[in-house]
Motif scaffolding. Sequence first.
Motif, mmCIF file in Angstrom:
data_model
loop_
_atom_site.group_PDB
_atom_site.id
_atom_site.type_symbol
_atom_site.label_atom_id
_atom_site.label_comp_id
_atom_site.label_asym_id
_atom_site.label_seq_id
_atom_site.Cartn_x
_atom_site.Cartn_y
_atom_site.Cartn_z
ATOM 1 N N ALA A 29 0.852 -1.181 0.000
ATOM 2 C CA ALA A 29 0.000 0.000 0.000
ATOM 3 C C ALA A 29 0.890 1.235 0.000
ATOM 4 N N LEU A 30 0.268 2.392 -0.261
ATOM 5 C CA LEU A 30 1.012 3.641 -0.180
ATOM 6 C C LEU A 30 1.544 3.813 1.237
ATOM 7 N N VAL A 31 2.804 4.191 1.364
ATOM 8 C CA VAL A 31 3.435 4.339 2.665
ATOM 9 C C VAL A 31 4.292 5.603 2.647
ATOM 10 N N LEU A 32 4.211 6.392 3.719
ATOM 11 C CA LEU A 32 5.111 7.528 3.849
ATOM 12 C C LEU A 32 6.528 7.023 4.049
ATOM 13 N N CYS A 33 7.486 7.705 3.475
ATOM 14 C CA CYS A 33 8.882 7.320 3.699
ATOM 15 C C CYS A 33 9.712 8.593 3.868
ATOM 16 N N TRP A 73 9.734 17.476 3.048
ATOM 17 C CA TRP A 73 9.108 17.252 4.354
ATOM 18 C C TRP A 73 9.124 18.526 5.197
ATOM 19 N N LYS A 74 10.235 19.242 5.186
ATOM 20 C CA LYS A 74 10.325 20.474 5.986
ATOM 21 C C LYS A 74 9.331 21.525 5.495
ATOM 22 N N LYS A 182 8.351 12.132 13.289
ATOM 23 C CA LYS A 182 7.338 11.486 14.130
ATOM 24 C C LYS A 182 6.136 11.088 13.287
ATOM 25 N N LYS A 183 5.735 11.966 12.370
ATOM 26 C CA LYS A 183 4.600 11.664 11.489
ATOM 27 C C LYS A 183 4.894 10.423 10.649
ATOM 28 N N ILE A 184 6.090 10.341 10.082
ATOM 29 C CA ILE A 184 6.467 9.171 9.282
ATOM 30 C C ILE A 184 6.443 7.923 10.150
ATOM 31 N N GLU A 187 2.806 6.891 11.140
ATOM 32 C CA GLU A 187 2.071 6.298 10.030
ATOM 33 C C GLU A 187 2.675 4.961 9.621
ATOM 34 N N ALA A 188 4.009 4.834 9.718
ATOM 35 C CA ALA A 188 4.645 3.557 9.383
ATOM 36 C C ALA A 188 4.218 2.476 10.363
ATOM 37 N N SER A 189 4.117 2.824 11.650
ATOM 38 C CA SER A 189 3.669 1.853 12.654
ATOM 39 C C SER A 189 2.248 1.409 12.372
ATOM 40 N N THR A 190 1.386 2.354 12.017
ATOM 41 C CA THR A 190 -0.001 2.029 11.687
ATOM 42 C C THR A 190 -0.055 1.146 10.453
ATOM 43 N N ASP A 191 0.698 1.522 9.407
ATOM 44 C CA ASP A 191 0.710 0.743 8.171
ATOM 45 C C ASP A 191 1.269 -0.648 8.396
ATOM 46 N N LYS A 192 2.326 -0.753 9.228
ATOM 47 C CA LYS A 192 2.946 -2.050 9.497
ATOM 48 C C LYS A 192 1.961 -2.957 10.240
ATOM 49 N N SER A 193 1.225 -2.397 11.214
ATOM 50 C CA SER A 193 0.248 -3.189 11.958
ATOM 51 C C SER A 193 -0.853 -3.666 11.031
ATOM 52 N N ALA A 194 -1.332 -2.775 10.159
ATOM 53 C CA ALA A 194 -2.382 -3.162 9.217
ATOM 54 C C ALA A 194 -1.868 -4.241 8.266
ATOM 55 N N TYR A 195 -0.634 -4.090 7.812
ATOM 56 C CA TYR A 195 -0.037 -5.066 6.904
ATOM 57 C C TYR A 195 0.043 -6.429 7.571
#
Length: 199
Positions: A29-33, A73-74, A182-184, A187-195
């Motif tokens: 899925a789309l993921v922030l990086c 990002w900045k 922190k935002k990345i 969202e990565a933690s959320t995406d990883k859990s969903a994955y």
Amino acid sequence: DRLNVGAAERVLPRQSDSQSLPEGDVFEALVLCNFISLSSVVMRRSTFLELGGFDTLYRPGYWEDTDLSYRAWKRGWKVIYEPRSIIYHKVGATLNKMHGPLKMERLIRRNEVLFAVKNCGDLKFLLMYLSLLPWRLVRSLLAGNLPLAYGICAASVKIPLALFRRFGPKHGGQRSDLSFLKKISDEASTDKSAYQRER
């Protein structure tokens, strides 16, 4: 919110990244990086120009793509991994052929130092980082890490320019590192859990 869409390469993650990624070589899925590789980026020309393009500080290469992503990002924009795009890229093919692997590694280490001086942290971090560079140089020499030692020495002559780029005229907003990292991470933690739930 402006959107920079980047394609990440379909390769196994680097060893240092492997703990933060789900098993396998791609997200589904789309993921922030935090950054995207130059070899696999899609971006509007106007966005590229508004960010000021690639910083010549890093010539002939390496870290300029991370720097460009960092500036996005900045500014409050996003850098996103698009899993449906497929990129074939032989890492280091051009510079390795031109300079050889040792010189390429030295260049990477030099630009790593310049990136940190130009972009990372607040003033307290910067002063600490700069004060520890001589210690890192000695430690790398004692450990036999000659590419890092050379990189630190080569960076030292460009540090004034990196500092000018840090404190001089800006290309856009100045969100703090901590806020967008922190935002990345969140969202990565959320995406990883969903994955992991989907598997």
